[in-house]
Design a protein around this motif. Structure first.
Motif, PDB file in Angstrom:
ATOM      1  N   VAL A 163       0.827  -1.213   0.000  1.00 41.29           N
ATOM      2  CA  VAL A 163       0.000   0.000   0.000  1.00 41.29           C
ATOM      3  C   VAL A 163       0.858   1.258   0.000  1.00 41.29           C
ATOM      4  O   VAL A 163       0.505   2.265   0.603  1.00 41.29           O
ATOM      5  N   GLY A 164       1.995   1.218  -0.704  1.00 35.51           N
ATOM      6  CA  GLY A 164       2.805   2.418  -0.878  1.00 35.51           C
ATOM      7  C   GLY A 164       4.085   2.412  -0.092  1.00 35.51           C
ATOM      8  O   GLY A 164       4.216   1.746   0.934  1.00 35.51           O
ATOM      9  N   GLY A 165       5.062   3.185  -0.587  1.00 34.98           N
ATOM     10  CA  GLY A 165       6.360   3.280   0.062  1.00 34.98           C
ATOM     11  C   GLY A 165       7.325   2.229  -0.459  1.00 34.98           C
ATOM     12  O   GLY A 165       7.028   1.469  -1.371  1.00 34.98           O
ATOM     13  N   GLY A 166       8.502   2.228   0.145  1.00 32.23           N
ATOM     14  CA  GLY A 166       9.504   1.243  -0.240  1.00 32.23           C
ATOM     15  C   GLY A 166      10.184   1.533  -1.557  1.00 32.23           C
ATOM     16  O   GLY A 166      10.851   0.661  -2.109  1.00 32.23           O
ATOM     17  N   ASN A 167      10.049   2.758  -2.087  1.00 30.58           N
ATOM     18  CA  ASN A 167      10.614   3.058  -3.400  1.00 30.58           C
ATOM     19  C   ASN A 167      11.935   3.815  -3.327  1.00 30.58           C
ATOM     20  O   ASN A 167      12.526   4.109  -4.366  1.00 30.58           O
ATOM     21  N   PHE A 168      12.420   4.124  -2.123  1.00 30.14           N
ATOM     22  CA  PHE A 168      13.664   4.876  -1.989  1.00 30.14           C
ATOM     23  C   PHE A 168      14.667   4.148  -1.103  1.00 30.14           C
ATOM     24  O   PHE A 168      15.178   4.703  -0.134  1.00 30.14           O
ATOM     25  N   TYR A 169      14.980   2.915  -1.422  1.00 25.14           N
ATOM     26  CA  TYR A 169      16.049   2.219  -0.705  1.00 25.14           C
ATOM     27  C   TYR A 169      16.537   1.074  -1.572  1.00 25.14           C
ATOM     28  O   TYR A 169      15.922   0.728  -2.582  1.00 25.14           O
ATOM     29  N   SER A 170      17.669   0.499  -1.205  1.00 23.38           N
ATOM     30  CA  SER A 170      18.272  -0.571  -2.008  1.00 23.38           C
ATOM     31  C   SER A 170      18.862  -1.628  -1.085  1.00 23.38           C
ATOM     32  O   SER A 170      19.506  -1.299  -0.096  1.00 23.38           O
ATOM     33  N   ILE A 171      18.628  -2.897  -1.430  1.00 23.45           N
ATOM     34  CA  ILE A 171      19.408  -3.981  -0.837  1.00 23.45           C
ATOM     35  C   ILE A 171      20.519  -4.376  -1.803  1.00 23.45           C
ATOM     36  O   ILE A 171      21.571  -4.848  -1.404  1.00 23.45           O
ATOM     37  N   ASN A 172      20.292  -4.163  -3.091  1.00 23.95           N
ATOM     38  CA  ASN A 172      21.323  -4.373  -4.100  1.00 23.95           C
ATOM     39  C   ASN A 172      20.960  -3.567  -5.339  1.00 23.95           C
ATOM     40  O   ASN A 172      20.059  -2.728  -5.302  1.00 23.95           O
ATOM     41  N   ALA A 173      21.621  -3.839  -6.453  1.00 20.19           N
ATOM     42  CA  ALA A 173      21.421  -3.049  -7.671  1.00 20.19           C
ATOM     43  C   ALA A 173      20.118  -3.354  -8.394  1.00 20.19           C
ATOM     44  O   ALA A 173      19.816  -2.719  -9.405  1.00 20.19           O
ATOM     45  N   THR A 174      19.322  -4.309  -7.911  1.00 17.63           N
ATOM     46  CA  THR A 174      18.043  -4.605  -8.552  1.00 17.63           C
ATOM     47  C   THR A 174      16.908  -3.748  -7.988  1.00 17.63           C
ATOM     48  O   THR A 174      15.760  -3.934  -8.371  1.00 17.63           O
ATOM     49  N   TYR A 175      17.212  -2.830  -7.100  1.00 16.91           N
ATOM     50  CA  TYR A 175      16.192  -1.958  -6.524  1.00 16.91           C
ATOM     51  C   TYR A 175      16.202  -0.609  -7.241  1.00 16.91           C
ATOM     52  O   TYR A 175      15.706  -0.482  -8.346  1.00 16.91           O
ATOM     53  N   LEU A 176      16.777   0.440  -6.647  1.00 20.17           N
ATOM     54  CA  LEU A 176      16.771   1.770  -7.252  1.00 20.17           C
ATOM     55  C   LEU A 176      17.446   1.801  -8.625  1.00 20.17           C
ATOM     56  O   LEU A 176      17.024   2.537  -9.514  1.00 20.17           O
ATOM     57  N   ALA A 177      18.497   1.026  -8.813  1.00 23.46           N
ATOM     58  CA  ALA A 177      19.294   1.128 -10.032  1.00 23.46           C
ATOM     59  C   ALA A 177      18.564   0.658 -11.273  1.00 23.46           C
ATOM     60  O   ALA A 177      18.892   1.068 -12.385  1.00 23.46           O
ATOM     61  N   GLY A 178      17.592  -0.239 -11.120  1.00 22.63           N
ATOM     62  CA  GLY A 178      16.835  -0.714 -12.270  1.00 22.63           C
ATOM     63  C   GLY A 178      17.376  -1.961 -12.915  1.00 22.63           C
ATOM     64  O   GLY A 178      16.814  -2.457 -13.903  1.00 22.63           O
ATOM     65  N   LEU A 179      18.477  -2.517 -12.430  1.00 28.65           N
ATOM     66  CA  LEU A 179      18.984  -3.790 -12.938  1.00 28.65           C
ATOM     67  C   LEU A 179      18.014  -4.890 -12.531  1.00 28.65           C
ATOM     68  O   LEU A 179      17.623  -4.982 -11.369  1.00 28.65           O
ATOM     69  N   THR A 180      17.590  -5.739 -13.485  1.00 32.83           N
ATOM     70  CA  THR A 180      16.567  -6.733 -13.180  1.00 32.83           C
ATOM     71  C   THR A 180      17.075  -8.145 -13.393  1.00 32.83           C
ATOM     72  O   THR A 180      18.041  -8.383 -14.132  1.00 32.83           O
TER      73      THR A 180
END
Length: 390
Positions: A156-173
């Motif tokens: 229900v929202g949030g969680g969009n401004f942190y990273s555990i690795n490069a597959t989060y904010l960086a966009g690597l999938t």
């Protein structure tokens, strides 16, 4: 978890029963192969405890359901060479249809493992250090944000401004098509490296032929190389792990509304460690996003977790702290906030194994996003659910 194993003889019998002979080019060679089917079905309910814009909600609670199916094929030759593949279907539900998140083949021997296809990047294999997820998976739970605490998007929202690795904010999938090599383990040490021609998610997964040779508004990076080193061992009652990764790629510039409007390159580093002693575990992981498509300035995240597991119970407490320099371009999706100053997420989870393959959990997550201008975002949720693994 319980698995279904179908030997080559059984598969051949099913294929031949009542069927006309197929052309040789269409005949599957299944002798000696094993097919393992695993997955889960999950249900959870979410209650919004507080939200910066809760006045816009029609209700402050919701139900969710989801499922995953994994098909693993494997064989081992007389010489000890192992080969096989995996097909994984996520988001098996009436809303999202089906998302294919893994399609790859592999060969494994004394030389290591060679993986070809839509497989997890080294940034996720090695760069992901988060002990709660390891422990809940060991109990047969976790996956698709069902009881995974701070791993993944929040319902229900949030969680969009942190990273555990490069597959989060960086966009690597993990869905992009790549070649990956993983070394054997030597005295607890191993390393891995992968290469991905283009990063852009499902539309650039490697099946477009000539179309994949052109960049579009969904393209993030090209010629991405990721390397990592991992150490893992046990000493009596102690278990330890340390890991580091580095990811590099050339940014592809898109339109102002595209995935990478400024053509920022990919440069992300991770460093993590975890340990355990007689049921008590802890982990910490640092991700430094030096250059990514999503931000105009470096962004850092440190995430830590302390967990205790005994009998059929697991208790975890996690905290993630993210910060970035002024002018980073990270703006709120939920308020008028612009230019992220810092982000705090705290989560607590309790998981109980009711029966083999059946887990129930409750977790609470609180997040505060602070911006240099505009309205901050604050959100707290209580999530309870049940997960049936097989």
């Amino acid at each position: 978890m319980k698995t279904v194993l179908l030997g080559g003889a059984a598969l051949a019998a099913v294929g031949l029963a009542g069927a006309m002979p197929a052309r040789s080019a269409e005949t599957n060679v299944t002798s000696g192969l094993e097919l393992k089917i695993t997955g889960f079905v999950g249900f959870q309910s979410t209650l919004v405890l507080s939200d910066s814009q809760d006045s816009e909600f029609g209700r402050d609670y919701d139900f969710q359901s989801n499922a995953r199916l994994v098909f693993d094929i494997k064989n081992v030759t007389d010489s000890g060479l192992e080969y096989g593949g995996r097909i994984r279907l996520d988001s098996v539900n009436r809303r999202d249809d089906v998302e294919v998140t893994r399609v790859y083949a592999y060969v494994k021997g004394a030389f290591g493992i060679l993986t070809l296809g839509d497989a997890p990047t080294v940034a996720d294999d090695i760069g992901y250090v988060y002990i709660h997820d390891d422990l809940v998976s060991e109990m047969g739970g976790g996956g698709l944000n069902f009881g995974e605490l701070l791993d993944g998007d929040f319902p229900v929202g949030g969680g969009n401004f942190y990273s555990i690795n490069a597959t989060y904010l960086a966009g690597l999938t993990n869905q992009d098509t790549r070649i990956k090599y993983t070394s054997p383990t030597f005295s607890g040490f191993s390393f891995a490296v992968d290469f991905t021609p283009v990063v852009g998610g499902a539309d650039h997964a490697g099946n477009g032929g000539r179309n994949d040779l052109f960049n579009d508004d969904e393209t993030y990076y090209e010629n991405v190389v990721v390397g990592g080193v991992n150490y893992q061992d046990t000493f009596g009652d102690w278990s330890v792990r340390a890991a580091a990764t580095a990811a590099y790629g050339h940014g592809t510039q898109t339109s102002a509304s595209g995935a990478n409007p400024n053509g920022n390159d990919l440069e992300v580093y991770t460093l993590g460690a975890q340990g355990g002693y007689q049921g008590l575990y802890a982990s910490v992981n640092w991700t430094h996003n030096e250059s990514i498509a999503f931000a105009d300035k470096p962004v850092d995240t440190i995430i830590g977790d302390v967990s205790y597991m005994w009998d059929r119970y697991l208790v975890s407490l996690s905290y993630a702290y993210t910060w970035s320099d002024r002018g980073n371009g990270l703006d709120s999706q939920y308020t008028s906030g612009e230019d992220l100053k810092d982000n705090h997420i705290v989560g607590a989870n309790f998981t109980y194994n009711l029966a083999p393959g059946l887990n129930t959990y409750a977790q609470m997550i609180y997040e505060k996003q602070n911006f240099r201008t505009g309205q901050d975002f604050e959100n707290a949720n209580l999530i309870t659910g049940i997960l049936l693994g097989f």
